[in-house]
Design a protein around this motif. Sequence first.
Motif, PDB file in Angstrom:
ATOM      1  N   GLY A   1      -3.333  18.094   3.914  1.00 52.86           N
ATOM      2  CA  GLY A   1      -2.161  19.453   3.136  1.00 52.86           C
ATOM      3  C   GLY A   1      -1.847  18.625   1.687  1.00 52.86           C
ATOM      4  N   GLU A   2      -1.813  17.766   0.877  1.00 52.88           N
ATOM      5  CA  GLU A   2      -2.137  17.093  -0.186  1.00 52.88           C
ATOM      6  C   GLU A   2      -3.012  16.982  -0.838  1.00 52.88           C
ATOM      7  OE1 GLU A   2      -0.349  13.533  -1.553  1.00 52.88           O
ATOM      8  OE2 GLU A   2       1.486  13.876  -0.354  1.00 52.88           O
ATOM      9  N   ARG A   3      -4.163  17.363   0.030  1.00 56.83           N
ATOM     10  CA  ARG A   3      -5.877  17.662  -0.518  1.00 56.83           C
ATOM     11  C   ARG A   3      -5.937  19.271  -0.995  1.00 56.83           C
ATOM     12  NH1 ARG A   3     -10.808  15.886   2.864  1.00 56.83           N
ATOM     13  NH2 ARG A   3     -13.169  16.119   1.092  1.00 56.83           N
ATOM     14  N   GLU A   4      -5.510  20.091   0.247  1.00 52.85           N
ATOM     15  CA  GLU A   4      -5.460  21.385  -0.104  1.00 52.85           C
ATOM     16  C   GLU A   4      -4.157  22.029  -1.675  1.00 52.85           C
ATOM     17  OE1 GLU A   4      -5.104  25.558   2.542  1.00 52.85           O
ATOM     18  OE2 GLU A   4      -4.051  23.505   3.570  1.00 52.85           O
ATOM     19  N   ARG A   5      -4.051  20.532  -1.638  1.00 49.92           N
ATOM     20  CA  ARG A   5      -2.841  20.949  -2.787  1.00 49.92           C
ATOM     21  C   ARG A   5      -2.828  20.492  -4.107  1.00 49.92           C
ATOM     22  NH1 ARG A   5       1.165  20.325   1.100  1.00 49.92           N
ATOM     23  NH2 ARG A   5       1.441  18.217   0.563  1.00 49.92           N
ATOM     24  N   GLN A   6      -3.942  20.058  -4.175  1.00 49.77           N
ATOM     25  CA  GLN A   6      -4.508  18.814  -5.478  1.00 49.77           C
ATOM     26  C   GLN A   6      -3.992  18.083  -5.786  1.00 49.77           C
ATOM     27  OE1 GLN A   6      -6.533  22.085  -7.719  1.00 49.77           O
ATOM     28  NE2 GLN A   6      -8.259  22.699  -6.299  1.00 49.77           N
ATOM     29  N   SER A   7      -3.155  17.554  -4.280  1.00 52.56           N
ATOM     30  CA  SER A   7      -1.736  16.840  -5.260  1.00 52.56           C
ATOM     31  C   SER A   7      -2.125  15.378  -5.142  1.00 52.56           C
ATOM     32  CB  SER A   7      -0.449  16.652  -4.760  1.00 52.56           C
ATOM     33  OG  SER A   7      -0.061  16.814  -3.538  1.00 52.56           O
ATOM     34  N   LEU A   8      -3.520  14.896  -4.544  1.00 49.53           N
ATOM     35  CA  LEU A   8      -4.043  13.885  -4.909  1.00 49.53           C
ATOM     36  C   LEU A   8      -4.229  13.113  -5.552  1.00 49.53           C
ATOM     37  CD1 LEU A   8      -5.819  13.176  -1.250  1.00 49.53           C
ATOM     38  CD2 LEU A   8      -3.661  11.699  -1.247  1.00 49.53           C
ATOM     39  N   GLU A   9      -5.350  13.937  -6.337  1.00 43.69           N
ATOM     40  CA  GLU A   9      -5.896  13.199  -7.189  1.00 43.69           C
ATOM     41  C   GLU A   9      -4.897  12.708  -8.997  1.00 43.69           C
ATOM     42  OE1 GLU A   9      -9.629  14.911 -10.386  1.00 43.69           O
ATOM     43  OE2 GLU A   9      -8.745  16.449  -9.298  1.00 43.69           O
ATOM     44  N   PRO A  10      -3.622  13.610  -8.792  1.00 46.54           N
ATOM     45  CA  PRO A  10      -3.160  12.922  -9.870  1.00 46.54           C
ATOM     46  C   PRO A  10      -2.507  11.756  -9.136  1.00 46.54           C
ATOM     47  CG  PRO A  10      -2.551  15.095  -9.580  1.00 46.54           C
ATOM     48  CD  PRO A  10      -3.213  14.812  -8.488  1.00 46.54           C
ATOM     49  N   LEU A  11      -2.366  11.211  -7.958  1.00 51.21           N
ATOM     50  CA  LEU A  11      -1.724  10.516  -7.197  1.00 51.21           C
ATOM     51  C   LEU A  11      -2.728   9.258  -7.364  1.00 51.21           C
ATOM     52  CD1 LEU A  11       0.637   9.536  -5.609  1.00 51.21           C
ATOM     53  CD2 LEU A  11      -0.424   9.642  -4.069  1.00 51.21           C
ATOM     54  N   PHE A  12      -4.099   9.715  -7.229  1.00 51.24           N
ATOM     55  CA  PHE A  12      -4.698   8.537  -7.343  1.00 51.24           C
ATOM     56  C   PHE A  12      -5.691   8.308  -8.647  1.00 51.24           C
ATOM     57  CE2 PHE A  12      -7.374   9.793  -3.343  1.00 51.24           C
ATOM     58  CZ  PHE A  12      -5.944   8.487  -2.423  1.00 51.24           C
ATOM     59  N   VAL A  13      -5.255   9.116  -9.563  1.00 51.64           N
ATOM     60  CA  VAL A  13      -5.185   8.900 -11.085  1.00 51.64           C
ATOM     61  C   VAL A  13      -4.658   7.533 -11.556  1.00 51.64           C
ATOM     62  CG1 VAL A  13      -4.873   9.534 -13.254  1.00 51.64           C
ATOM     63  CG2 VAL A  13      -5.334  10.883 -12.057  1.00 51.64           C
ATOM     64  N   ASN A  14      -3.249   7.539 -10.708  1.00 53.62           N
ATOM     65  CA  ASN A  14      -2.183   5.579 -11.229  1.00 53.62           C
ATOM     66  C   ASN A  14      -2.836   4.872 -10.784  1.00 53.62           C
ATOM     67  OD1 ASN A  14       0.749   7.332 -11.568  1.00 53.62           O
ATOM     68  ND2 ASN A  14       0.070   8.124  -9.716  1.00 53.62           N
ATOM     69  N   PRO A  15      -2.694   3.831 -11.921  1.00 58.30           N
ATOM     70  CA  PRO A  15      -3.174   2.675 -12.120  1.00 58.30           C
ATOM     71  C   PRO A  15      -2.480   1.627 -10.796  1.00 58.30           C
ATOM     72  CG  PRO A  15      -1.904   2.761 -14.004  1.00 58.30           C
ATOM     73  CD  PRO A  15      -2.442   3.927 -12.656  1.00 58.30           C
ATOM     74  N   VAL A  16      -2.824   2.316  -9.422  1.00 59.57           N
ATOM     75  CA  VAL A  16      -1.882   1.842  -8.363  1.00 59.57           C
ATOM     76  C   VAL A  16      -3.137   1.081  -7.086  1.00 59.57           C
ATOM     77  CG1 VAL A  16      -0.396   1.915  -6.700  1.00 59.57           C
ATOM     78  CG2 VAL A  16       0.338   2.814  -8.569  1.00 59.57           C
TER      79      VAL A  16
END
Length: 391
Positions: free
Chosen positions: A208-223
Motif C-alpha cells: 500500500g505504501e509502495r503504491e502511494r509512494q510513501s515508502l521512499e520518504p520514509l527510507f530517506v530518513n537517517p534510520v
Amino acid sequence: MSAFTAVYWKEVRENLRDRRTLINALITGPLLGPVMFIMLMNVMVNRELAKTDRPLAVPIVGADLAPNLVAALKSAGIDAAAPLSDPENAVREQRTDIVVRISPSYPAAWKNGQPVQVELIYDSSRRDASTPVMRVRSVVEGYGKREGAMRLIARGLSPTTAWPVQVADRDQATSQSRSALMFSFLPYFFVLTVFLGGMYLAIDLTAGERERQSLEPLFVNPVARWKILAGKLGAICSFSVVSLLLSVAAFATAPWFIPTEKLGIALDLGWRFGSQVVLLMLPLILLLAALQSLVSAFAKSYREAQTYLSILMIIPVLPSALLSVIPVRAEPWMYAVPLLGQNLGIVQLLRGDGMPAWQMGLCLAGGFVTAALAVWGTAQLYRSDRLAISG
C-alpha cells in the motif's frame, strides 16, 4: 523517542483510523467465525437431541404381520405410520427417513422358530437420517435378542449359549477428550485468525505504501532499515495478537450455548486453555507477519498483494486439513515443525492431556527459529532501494 517506537505508533494510529483494516482484523476474522460456528453447532446439536427424544413416526409395511414387534417399537416412542406403496422411492425422494418392511413369511417363520426378516430401508448418504435409523435399528435388534433369549429358555437352554464370546467395552476416553473430536478444527481457526488479523495491515504497510509512494520518504530518513521493519512488524503483530485474543475469548463462550452435558462431553476453553494457546501461537504471529510482509514487498499494488497473500493463506490450512484426513501419531520431532506443532499441541490441550514442558519448548523453539529466518529474509529485501519504487 526511538525509531522503532515512532514507526510502530505511526502505523498503529494510521490503521486504527482505517475502517476496512479494523473490520477485517478485529471483527470478521476473530468474531464472525466463532459466532457462526457456535450458532451452527447449537442448532445442529439441539436438532439431533430433539430427534432422539420426540416420538418418531415410521412407515411400516406389513405391520399387521408382527404386532409384537410393532408394540415394541411403540413402547420406544416409534409409532407405526401408514405403509407406502413404493418405500425405496419414498426414501430416495426424501419423503421419509426410514421405512420398515416386514416379510410376508414373517408369521410362518416365527411360528416355526425360524429366522425372520425385517428390512430397514434408508439412505446412508443422508446425514440427517442417521439418528432415526439408529433409533429404529437399536429397537429392532434389541427385540430380536430378547425374543431369541426367550426361545432358548423355552427349550431349557441358557441364553448365553447363543453368545459364547461376549465383548466388554472398556472405553478409555474421558468426557473432555471426546470434545476434541467436535472441536478438532480449532487450531485451524486460531491460525487463520492470526493470518487475517495482520494480513490487511501487512499489505497496507508494504504494498500500500509502495503504491502511494510513501515508502521512499520514509527510507530517506537517517534510520536503519531494520528499525523501520521492526516497527512495521510490531504493528502487524499487535493487530494479530488482539485478533487472536478476541477469537480465544469468543470460543470460550461455546460451553454457554452448546449443551455439552447432554452430549456427554466436557469442554474446557477457559483462561488456562486460552493462555496456553496464545503462548503456542506467539512464534506463528511473528512468522506470519514476516511472511506477509515479505510476500507483499514483491507486489506493486494493494490488489496484487491481496492476490499473493490469498495464495499464501493455503499454507496455514494444510496441517489441519491433512490431520483431519490422515490422522497420525504424534512424534517428538513434529512439535518443532511450525503450524504442525501448534496443531498437535492445541488438540492435546482440548483433550485435557496438557503439554509437557519439552513439547511446549519444541513448539516455541521451532517456531521462533523459523520466524527469525523469515524476518531475516524480509530485512534483506528492505535493504534494497527498489522496494520504495512503485511501477
